[in-house]
Design a protein around this motif. Structure first.
Motif, PDB file in Angstrom:
ATOM      1  N   PRO A  84       0.643  -1.259   0.058  1.00 47.24           N
ATOM      2  CA  PRO A  84      -0.152  -0.023   0.066  1.00 47.24           C
ATOM      3  C   PRO A  84       0.859   1.236   0.006  1.00 47.24           C
ATOM      4  N   LYS A  85       0.458   2.464  -0.220  1.00 39.51           N
ATOM      5  CA  LYS A  85       0.984   3.712  -0.486  1.00 39.51           C
ATOM      6  C   LYS A  85       1.985   3.968   0.772  1.00 39.51           C
ATOM      7  N   GLU A  86       1.464   3.968   1.998  1.00 39.90           N
ATOM      8  CA  GLU A  86       2.285   4.306   3.234  1.00 39.90           C
ATOM      9  C   GLU A  86       3.407   3.199   3.167  1.00 39.90           C
ATOM     10  N   LEU A  87       3.348   1.895   2.882  1.00 38.41           N
ATOM     11  CA  LEU A  87       4.393   1.201   3.187  1.00 38.41           C
ATOM     12  C   LEU A  87       5.294   1.388   2.016  1.00 38.41           C
ATOM     13  N   MET A  88       4.918   1.594   0.854  1.00 36.36           N
ATOM     14  CA  MET A  88       5.723   1.871  -0.206  1.00 36.36           C
ATOM     15  C   MET A  88       6.690   3.177  -0.099  1.00 36.36           C
ATOM     16  N   THR A  89       6.128   4.236   0.681  1.00 38.50           N
ATOM     17  CA  THR A  89       6.804   5.331   1.001  1.00 38.50           C
ATOM     18  C   THR A  89       7.916   5.151   1.885  1.00 38.50           C
ATOM     19  N   LEU A  90       7.611   4.246   2.805  1.00 36.42           N
ATOM     20  CA  LEU A  90       8.706   3.862   3.859  1.00 36.42           C
ATOM     21  C   LEU A  90       9.731   3.040   3.353  1.00 36.42           C
ATOM     22  N   ALA A  91       9.043   1.849   2.373  1.00 36.74           N
ATOM     23  CA  ALA A  91      10.233   1.159   1.636  1.00 36.74           C
ATOM     24  C   ALA A  91      10.905   1.840   0.812  1.00 36.74           C
ATOM     25  N   TYR A  92      10.733   2.721   0.093  1.00 41.03           N
ATOM     26  CA  TYR A  92      11.554   3.434  -1.029  1.00 41.03           C
ATOM     27  C   TYR A  92      12.503   4.218  -0.003  1.00 41.03           C
ATOM     28  N   LEU A 119      21.641   5.620  -6.549  1.00 41.34           N
ATOM     29  CA  LEU A 119      20.359   4.754  -6.254  1.00 41.34           C
ATOM     30  C   LEU A 119      19.406   5.450  -4.983  1.00 41.34           C
ATOM     31  N   ALA A 120      20.266   6.019  -4.190  1.00 40.49           N
ATOM     32  CA  ALA A 120      19.810   6.696  -2.981  1.00 40.49           C
ATOM     33  C   ALA A 120      18.646   7.869  -3.361  1.00 40.49           C
ATOM     34  N   LYS A 121      19.314   8.691  -4.053  1.00 38.48           N
ATOM     35  CA  LYS A 121      18.445   9.711  -4.791  1.00 38.48           C
ATOM     36  C   LYS A 121      17.316   9.554  -5.400  1.00 38.48           C
ATOM     37  N   GLN A 122      17.297   8.357  -6.238  1.00 40.90           N
ATOM     38  CA  GLN A 122      16.317   7.930  -6.946  1.00 40.90           C
ATOM     39  C   GLN A 122      15.179   7.465  -5.893  1.00 40.90           C
ATOM     40  N   ASP A 123      15.483   6.598  -4.854  1.00 43.17           N
ATOM     41  CA  ASP A 123      14.498   6.110  -3.945  1.00 43.17           C
ATOM     42  C   ASP A 123      14.001   7.323  -3.189  1.00 43.17           C
ATOM     43  N   PHE A 124      14.594   8.127  -2.727  1.00 39.28           N
ATOM     44  CA  PHE A 124      14.221   9.335  -2.024  1.00 39.28           C
ATOM     45  C   PHE A 124      13.166   9.984  -2.802  1.00 39.28           C
ATOM     46  N   ARG A 125      13.548  10.170  -4.206  1.00 38.35           N
ATOM     47  CA  ARG A 125      12.612  10.884  -5.092  1.00 38.35           C
ATOM     48  C   ARG A 125      11.314  10.219  -5.161  1.00 38.35           C
ATOM     49  N   SER A 126      11.295   8.648  -5.126  1.00 39.81           N
ATOM     50  CA  SER A 126      10.142   8.063  -5.295  1.00 39.81           C
ATOM     51  C   SER A 126       9.350   8.294  -3.954  1.00 39.81           C
ATOM     52  N   ALA A 127      10.007   8.162  -2.891  1.00 41.96           N
ATOM     53  CA  ALA A 127       9.161   8.250  -1.776  1.00 41.96           C
ATOM     54  C   ALA A 127       8.502   9.603  -1.727  1.00 41.96           C
ATOM     55  N   LEU A 128       9.228  10.644  -2.157  1.00 33.73           N
ATOM     56  CA  LEU A 128       8.747  12.218  -2.283  1.00 33.73           C
ATOM     57  C   LEU A 128       7.585  12.069  -3.364  1.00 33.73           C
ATOM     58  N   ALA A 129       7.565  11.381  -4.335  1.00 36.95           N
ATOM     59  CA  ALA A 129       6.498  11.358  -5.241  1.00 36.95           C
ATOM     60  C   ALA A 129       5.257  10.891  -4.781  1.00 36.95           C
ATOM     61  N   ILE A 130       5.349   9.739  -3.855  1.00 41.23           N
ATOM     62  CA  ILE A 130       4.138   9.304  -3.219  1.00 41.23           C
ATOM     63  C   ILE A 130       3.919  10.196  -2.019  1.00 41.23           C
ATOM     64  N   ASN A 131       4.582  10.680  -1.180  1.00 42.95           N
ATOM     65  CA  ASN A 131       4.312  11.591  -0.065  1.00 42.95           C
ATOM     66  C   ASN A 131       5.189  12.801  -0.127  1.00 42.95           C
ATOM     67  N   PRO A 132       4.818  13.895  -0.789  1.00 40.86           N
ATOM     68  CA  PRO A 132       5.737  15.215  -0.778  1.00 40.86           C
ATOM     69  C   PRO A 132       5.726  15.649   0.438  1.00 40.86           C
ATOM     70  N   ASP A 133       4.943  15.261   1.517  1.00 42.34           N
ATOM     71  CA  ASP A 133       5.207  15.914   2.759  1.00 42.34           C
ATOM     72  C   ASP A 133       6.139  15.096   3.840  1.00 42.34           C
ATOM     73  N   MET A 134       7.125  14.285   2.934  1.00 38.93           N
ATOM     74  CA  MET A 134       7.808  13.556   4.034  1.00 38.93           C
ATOM     75  C   MET A 134       9.060  14.145   4.283  1.00 38.93           C
ATOM     76  N   TRP A 135       9.197  14.778   5.242  1.00 41.12           N
ATOM     77  CA  TRP A 135      10.554  15.708   5.527  1.00 41.12           C
ATOM     78  C   TRP A 135      11.702  14.997   5.626  1.00 41.12           C
ATOM     79  N   ASP A 136      11.452  13.863   6.266  1.00 40.17           N
ATOM     80  CA  ASP A 136      13.148  12.983   6.423  1.00 40.17           C
ATOM     81  C   ASP A 136      13.544  12.697   5.076  1.00 40.17           C
TER      82      ASP A 136
END
Length: 179
Positions: A84-92, A119-136
């Protein structure tokens, strides 16, 4: 009247059978959910990971505690399959953290550092694409961008190759770049 009673009896029997089948199915689903929750509570107790994104995420966290980074990355990648979206954001986010921390522990001479940071940049961008408010994830992306800037003036590795018309072949459907 007799015909109505027979029809009513048939509908009642059908309703009882459907209710029993539904109760059995829901009981089985509840049993599966309990098994997954037990596994999530103690992922190190079993080698077999249930086929659930939450279980793979828990196993990845367990591998991270044991400092088995590659196995944790594998489990997080599996968890991304149908999470699900929440878990996907955390996994990225967690994949990005693992790659970034591994890269920052390496020396500048190590050739694996740059791909891991990318790869780290790509994963952080993927997490932010799902949840733009993820400040970490924003902060960690900034750390990765400071480690390896994407500005061609600062880092010549990121200079975009300009394809000249002499080095490419054009056809009606597509363009092929020559070496």
């Amino acid at each position: 009247m007799n015909k109505k009673l027979q029809t009513l009896r048939f509908v009642l029997i059908l309703l009882i059978i459907c209710s029993a089948a539904s109760a059995s199915y829901l009981g089985f689903k509840l049993w599966q959910e309990i098994q997954i929750e037990r596994y999530i509570a103690s992922p190190s107790s079993s080698e077999d990971v249930p086929d659930d994104p939450r279980a793979h995420f828990a196993k990845a966290a367990d591998f991270e505690k044991q400092e088995k980074h590659e196995l944790a990355l594998d489990q997080l990648t599996i968890a991304l399959g149908d999470a699900p979206k929440e878990l996907m954001t955390l996994a990225y986010y967690n994949r990005g953290n693992i790659n970034l921390l591994t890269a920052l522990e390496m020396t500048q001479a190590d050739a694996r550092q740059l791909p891991l940071i990318e790869l780290a940049k790509q994963d952080f961008r993927s997490a932010l694409a799902i949840n733009p408010d993820m400040w970490d994830a924003r902060y960690n992306l900034e750390v990765a961008l400071r480690a390896v800037p994407e500005d061609p003036d600062v880092n010549p590795d990121f200079e975009k190759n300009i394809i000249s018309s002499q080095r490419s072949i054009e056809s009606k459907a597509f363009k092929v770049d020559l070496p």
